[in-house]
Motif scaffolding. Sequence first.
Motif, PDB file in Angstrom:
ATOM      1  N   TYR A 115      29.708  41.587  43.999  1.00 36.95           N
ATOM      2  CA  TYR A 115      28.363  41.029  43.846  1.00 36.95           C
ATOM      3  C   TYR A 115      27.426  42.043  43.191  1.00 36.95           C
ATOM      4  O   TYR A 115      26.564  41.666  42.392  1.00 36.95           O
ATOM      5  N   ALA A 116      27.572  43.321  43.530  1.00 33.15           N
ATOM      6  CA  ALA A 116      26.745  44.345  42.891  1.00 33.15           C
ATOM      7  C   ALA A 116      27.016  44.395  41.394  1.00 33.15           C
ATOM      8  O   ALA A 116      26.087  44.542  40.578  1.00 33.15           O
ATOM      9  N   ALA A 117      28.287  44.254  41.015  1.00 33.70           N
ATOM     10  CA  ALA A 117      28.632  44.228  39.593  1.00 33.70           C
ATOM     11  C   ALA A 117      27.960  43.055  38.902  1.00 33.70           C
ATOM     12  O   ALA A 117      27.458  43.176  37.776  1.00 33.70           O
ATOM     13  N   ALA A 118      27.933  41.899  39.573  1.00 29.81           N
ATOM     14  CA  ALA A 118      27.311  40.715  38.986  1.00 29.81           C
ATOM     15  C   ALA A 118      25.819  40.914  38.793  1.00 29.81           C
ATOM     16  O   ALA A 118      25.257  40.558  37.742  1.00 29.81           O
ATOM     17  N   ILE A 119      25.139  41.453  39.796  1.00 31.95           N
ATOM     18  CA  ILE A 119      23.691  41.673  39.677  1.00 31.95           C
ATOM     19  C   ILE A 119      23.394  42.692  38.598  1.00 31.95           C
ATOM     20  O   ILE A 119      22.426  42.550  37.844  1.00 31.95           O
ATOM     21  N   GLU A 120      24.222  43.711  38.472  1.00 34.21           N
ATOM     22  CA  GLU A 120      24.019  44.705  37.420  1.00 34.21           C
ATOM     23  C   GLU A 120      24.181  44.076  36.037  1.00 34.21           C
ATOM     24  O   GLU A 120      23.531  44.497  35.070  1.00 34.21           O
ATOM     25  N   LYS A 121      25.048  43.050  35.952  1.00 29.49           N
ATOM     26  CA  LYS A 121      25.314  42.408  34.667  1.00 29.49           C
ATOM     27  C   LYS A 121      24.337  41.285  34.341  1.00 29.49           C
ATOM     28  O   LYS A 121      24.478  40.631  33.310  1.00 29.49           O
ATOM     29  N   GLY A 122      23.367  41.032  35.212  1.00 26.05           N
ATOM     30  CA  GLY A 122      22.361  40.034  34.876  1.00 26.05           C
ATOM     31  C   GLY A 122      22.265  38.862  35.816  1.00 26.05           C
ATOM     32  O   GLY A 122      21.335  38.059  35.725  1.00 26.05           O
ATOM     33  N   TYR A 123      23.222  38.710  36.731  1.00 24.83           N
ATOM     34  CA  TYR A 123      23.089  37.673  37.755  1.00 24.83           C
ATOM     35  C   TYR A 123      21.965  38.057  38.709  1.00 24.83           C
ATOM     36  O   TYR A 123      21.585  39.227  38.814  1.00 24.83           O
ATOM     37  N   THR A 124      21.442  37.062  39.420  1.00 22.64           N
ATOM     38  CA  THR A 124      20.393  37.315  40.399  1.00 22.64           C
ATOM     39  C   THR A 124      20.823  36.791  41.764  1.00 22.64           C
ATOM     40  O   THR A 124      21.827  36.075  41.877  1.00 22.64           O
ATOM     41  N   ALA A 125      20.030  37.139  42.771  1.00 24.32           N
ATOM     42  CA  ALA A 125      20.322  36.629  44.114  1.00 24.32           C
ATOM     43  C   ALA A 125      20.162  35.124  44.184  1.00 24.32           C
ATOM     44  O   ALA A 125      20.647  34.486  45.119  1.00 24.32           O
ATOM     45  N   ALA A 126      19.473  34.536  43.177  1.00 28.60           N
ATOM     46  CA  ALA A 126      19.254  33.092  43.151  1.00 28.60           C
ATOM     47  C   ALA A 126      20.181  32.366  42.188  1.00 28.60           C
ATOM     48  O   ALA A 126      20.081  31.136  42.049  1.00 28.60           O
ATOM     49  N   SER A 127      21.071  33.103  41.525  1.00 21.98           N
ATOM     50  CA  SER A 127      22.006  32.439  40.607  1.00 21.98           C
ATOM     51  C   SER A 127      22.856  31.430  41.362  1.00 21.98           C
ATOM     52  O   SER A 127      23.286  31.679  42.490  1.00 21.98           O
ATOM     53  N   ILE A 128      23.083  30.263  40.737  1.00 22.51           N
ATOM     54  CA  ILE A 128      23.817  29.188  41.390  1.00 22.51           C
ATOM     55  C   ILE A 128      25.295  29.257  40.996  1.00 22.51           C
ATOM     56  O   ILE A 128      25.642  29.253  39.818  1.00 22.51           O
ATOM     57  N   GLY A 157      37.230  25.434  55.755  1.00 22.55           N
ATOM     58  CA  GLY A 157      37.789  24.256  55.103  1.00 22.55           C
ATOM     59  C   GLY A 157      36.743  23.392  54.435  1.00 22.55           C
ATOM     60  O   GLY A 157      37.065  22.353  53.851  1.00 22.55           O
ATOM     61  N   LYS A 158      35.481  23.796  54.498  1.00 22.85           N
ATOM     62  CA  LYS A 158      34.384  23.024  53.913  1.00 22.85           C
ATOM     63  C   LYS A 158      33.883  23.692  52.634  1.00 22.85           C
ATOM     64  O   LYS A 158      34.086  24.887  52.411  1.00 22.85           O
ATOM     65  N   PHE A 159      33.215  22.905  51.807  1.00 22.06           N
ATOM     66  CA  PHE A 159      32.651  23.402  50.559  1.00 22.06           C
ATOM     67  C   PHE A 159      31.192  22.991  50.499  1.00 22.06           C
ATOM     68  O   PHE A 159      30.827  21.859  50.831  1.00 22.06           O
ATOM     69  N   LEU A 160      30.338  23.926  50.071  1.00 22.64           N
ATOM     70  CA  LEU A 160      28.893  23.681  50.079  1.00 22.64           C
ATOM     71  C   LEU A 160      28.367  23.188  48.745  1.00 22.64           C
ATOM     72  O   LEU A 160      27.194  22.853  48.646  1.00 22.64           O
ATOM     73  N   GLY A 161      29.214  23.167  47.713  1.00 26.11           N
ATOM     74  CA  GLY A 161      28.719  22.774  46.398  1.00 26.11           C
ATOM     75  C   GLY A 161      27.893  23.900  45.777  1.00 26.11           C
ATOM     76  O   GLY A 161      28.100  25.074  46.090  1.00 26.11           O
ATOM     77  N   PRO A 162      26.936  23.574  44.910  1.00 26.97           N
ATOM     78  CA  PRO A 162      26.115  24.617  44.264  1.00 26.97           C
ATOM     79  C   PRO A 162      25.446  25.503  45.316  1.00 26.97           C
ATOM     80  O   PRO A 162      24.729  25.021  46.195  1.00 26.97           O
ATOM     81  N   THR A 163      25.680  26.777  45.225  1.00 25.39           N
ATOM     82  CA  THR A 163      25.225  27.734  46.248  1.00 25.39           C
ATOM     83  C   THR A 163      24.635  28.965  45.569  1.00 25.39           C
ATOM     84  O   THR A 163      25.196  29.484  44.602  1.00 25.39           O
ATOM     85  N   ARG A 164      23.490  29.401  46.113  1.00 24.52           N
ATOM     86  CA  ARG A 164      22.895  30.628  45.585  1.00 24.52           C
ATOM     87  C   ARG A 164      23.800  31.830  45.884  1.00 24.52           C
ATOM     88  O   ARG A 164      24.482  31.872  46.910  1.00 24.52           O
ATOM     89  N   LEU A 165      23.748  32.796  45.009  1.00 22.71           N
ATOM     90  CA  LEU A 165      24.580  33.987  45.165  1.00 22.71           C
ATOM     91  C   LEU A 165      24.291  34.677  46.496  1.00 22.71           C
ATOM     92  O   LEU A 165      25.213  35.125  47.185  1.00 22.71           O
ATOM     93  N   ARG A 166      23.015  34.776  46.888  1.00 25.51           N
ATOM     94  CA  ARG A 166      22.667  35.406  48.160  1.00 25.51           C
ATOM     95  C   ARG A 166      23.378  34.710  49.317  1.00 25.51           C
ATOM     96  O   ARG A 166      24.017  35.353  50.150  1.00 25.51           O
ATOM     97  N   LYS A 167      23.275  33.401  49.354  1.00 24.96           N
ATOM     98  CA  LYS A 167      23.873  32.650  50.442  1.00 24.96           C
ATOM     99  C   LYS A 167      25.399  32.729  50.385  1.00 24.96           C
ATOM    100  O   LYS A 167      26.078  32.784  51.423  1.00 24.96           O
TER     101      LYS A 167
END
Length: 887
Positions: free
Chosen positions: A522-535, A559-569
Amino acid sequence: MTDTTRNRLLTLFWLILAGAAAAAMAFSSIFLYLKPGLPSVESLRDIRLQTPLRVYSRDMQLIGEFGEKRRNPITMDETPEMFVKAVLAAEDAGFYSHNGVSIKGLMRAASQILQTGSIQSGGSTLTMQVARNFFLSREQRFLRKFNEILLSLQIERDLNKDDILELYINKIFLGNRAYGFQAAAHVYYGRDISELNLAQWAMMAGLPKAPSTFNPIANPTRALVRRNWILKRMLDLGYIGQDDYKNSITAPVTARYHGRDLDMNAPYIAEMARKEAVDLFGDAAYTDGYQVITSVDSKLQRAAREALQNGLETYDSRHGYRGPEQRLDPEMLEDSDHLVDLLNEIPVLGGLEPAVVTAVKPGRLQVQLRDRRVVEVLWEHGLDKLRPYMSENARGARLESAEEMFAPGDVIRLRRIEVKPDGAENVEIAEAADPEATGGQIQSADPFADPGEQDTPEIEPQVREEWHLAQVPKAQGALVSLNPDDGAIRALVGGYDFRQSHFNRVTQAGRQPGSNFKPFIYAAAIEKGYTAASIINDAPIIFEETNLQDVWRPENSSGKFLGPTRLRKGLYKSRNLVSIRLLQALGIDNALDYVENFGFERSKLVRNLTIALGSSALTPLEVARGYAAFANGGFRVEPYLVERVLDVNGETIYRALPLTVCRDCTEPGRESDRDGEPLREPMSLADARIEADAANRTEEPIELRTLPVNPVGDEQARPRAPRAMSAETSYIMDSILKDVIKKGTGRKALAMKRGDIAGKTGTTNGPRDAWFSGYSPHLATSTWVGFDSNAKLGVREYGGSAALPIWIDFMSTALEGLPERHLPQPDGIVTVRINPRTGLRTSSGGMFEIFREDHLPGRESYSSYRNRDTGEGDEEESDESLPEELF
């Protein structure tokens, strides 16, 4: 005499002469062959005293001692005559009459070889023992024996008998690290050898033959038999009279340990420091009096050991009682001495005492301890809640009577509890009674001290002891805690008990960290431009990759899936599919390039999408080093243990030079760490490692016994730790990892009532590994629980249930009294309102999120604003997210 008889006698004479000549030639040949390799006897005249290696915590608590301990050599004039006779009676009654070699003894040894086919005894004289102890090994080989004989003859030629005996008295090993009888007299009796009595001298004289078998502390029964045999020998040789003999054989065994106790039980730390000392000084580390000062904090180390042992015992108790450790023949209960010997051979583990059931009574067990006491385990002291172990996922019904599980002869474990009156807090004290808990040493009050010099003891309320049924866990664990500012190891426990296993799981056990590894992706993603709110879409996905060798259908543990989810969550709820899709979007090579910044070796990391779920084998120390970067604001540090090394004179000859975080750097040249030491400008990771390695090592020949003192202080600054991630990424990741505690898989840590703690659980398939790694800015700590055999922990065991409680227990003590600290918000961080369903900025409603100023999300369109679901209350959702599995 007839001619025939004369010829036969003449022939026999020449045969004897030829045999003698052949023997002489053979002996001469052996002598000429071995002589060049024999050491000089002159070296015996220069005996150098040896001082052991000592290992201390940073607050100077002794945690380890290695090597020989010969501090009290004595001359023959100082040695009691009757003690000398006891030694001669035990080892070599003909010492003053032979020339170093006893033909009778060698013939006896040869006869035993012919009868048994193996070496039974060496037929050694005291002189031969001196030769072996100073110059040779103890291996039973004929070539060594020939060397021993030749050396003995040479020693007898160059030294007189008293000189040889003096060397023996001062050199021989006598157990408990005592070398020489004067040192041993202080170890076993707390007195000079001249102050002992005949029975004690005979006891000491029995030690050289087998210091462990005839040790009066570890094996008093066998030591007593050996002592009385020596007294009988002294009587037979005319050294003592009948009255002295009768009085001495009835004397009690009074030996007990009088040496210095270890101040703290930290054997994994001590062993690590020992290895580093040997790397620096070679074998001289054990003899030249070096003092190794480690970075370990004694308070934190004690808390770590107790937390790990308590956590493993708690896990173990959830899975049932496996039954007695051994089942002895009930007839053995009649031989009390043998029973005591057997119990003393079973080590105390985790403070749990071995005991033998002698009787099973209604509602209680009667048991014998290794100190011969007979105590009772009451029904309410562990028997009432006992449920048999069936498997890692099942237990049997509770016992209705003790007879269902126990019988006389069963070897069980007990925990001793000291119960104080008037509602005072009860204390577990079994560890204090365990001689092995302090390296086999128990310090007792000196009974020979002047009463006028002793303090008057305070009168304490009466206390009573209780004995509770216990069990040594089969599961293992590890805990390591680092100072995030420079990587100093503050506490480390490599397993349940060092006596159970010397394997250090902190540094040697490569285990899959599971979701403990996700924050680095996740740190790599945020460094590359993703945010805590990225879906990211939390939805099923199927992979058919050749390097995975099969079709892979990763799932979330619920066993469940939440669908579109923020990166933070996705991180604080530990959604596996979010992590996998995020890594897929980043690219595996890009992610691996970034993760290397935290200190992970690329060669240890798998190169496929399972790395997002922690499939690479890593040690707890490697994981803790990575989490230190989250704790210190984004800097890479290197763990280290040895802070300083002092020589025998107390002079510093080595000091560590760690990479150090500069938290408050402002102007170049005016930068300092929290201790006020100057710090240099930032450098590249490669340059920093090269500089630290160069400072901590020397090319000077180790034989010189000198090492450069690493320049730390005003004269030359510590090297600055390089960045593993930007300050902005570190701040955002810290916020997300705090949410793991507030509303994610680490919610149990809310009991600590601190706002500056953060971390992440980890659980692998099975489950087989349970992790929790977390931190405050004061400490970064990783805990792991699992089986060395990689067996399953149980379907209801996760990082949050098995590892997190250990982390909480330790960190609650470690952070007690320390103020909350939070990472400062760096420039370039802004807070804006977003729609939690879309991750887009909104003007009203929704929730607040933090962003890098250059990575702000777009705004919602007017149409979506009019028709949107604002997602208010999203952060209060109560859907249960079970701790994650690997895949």
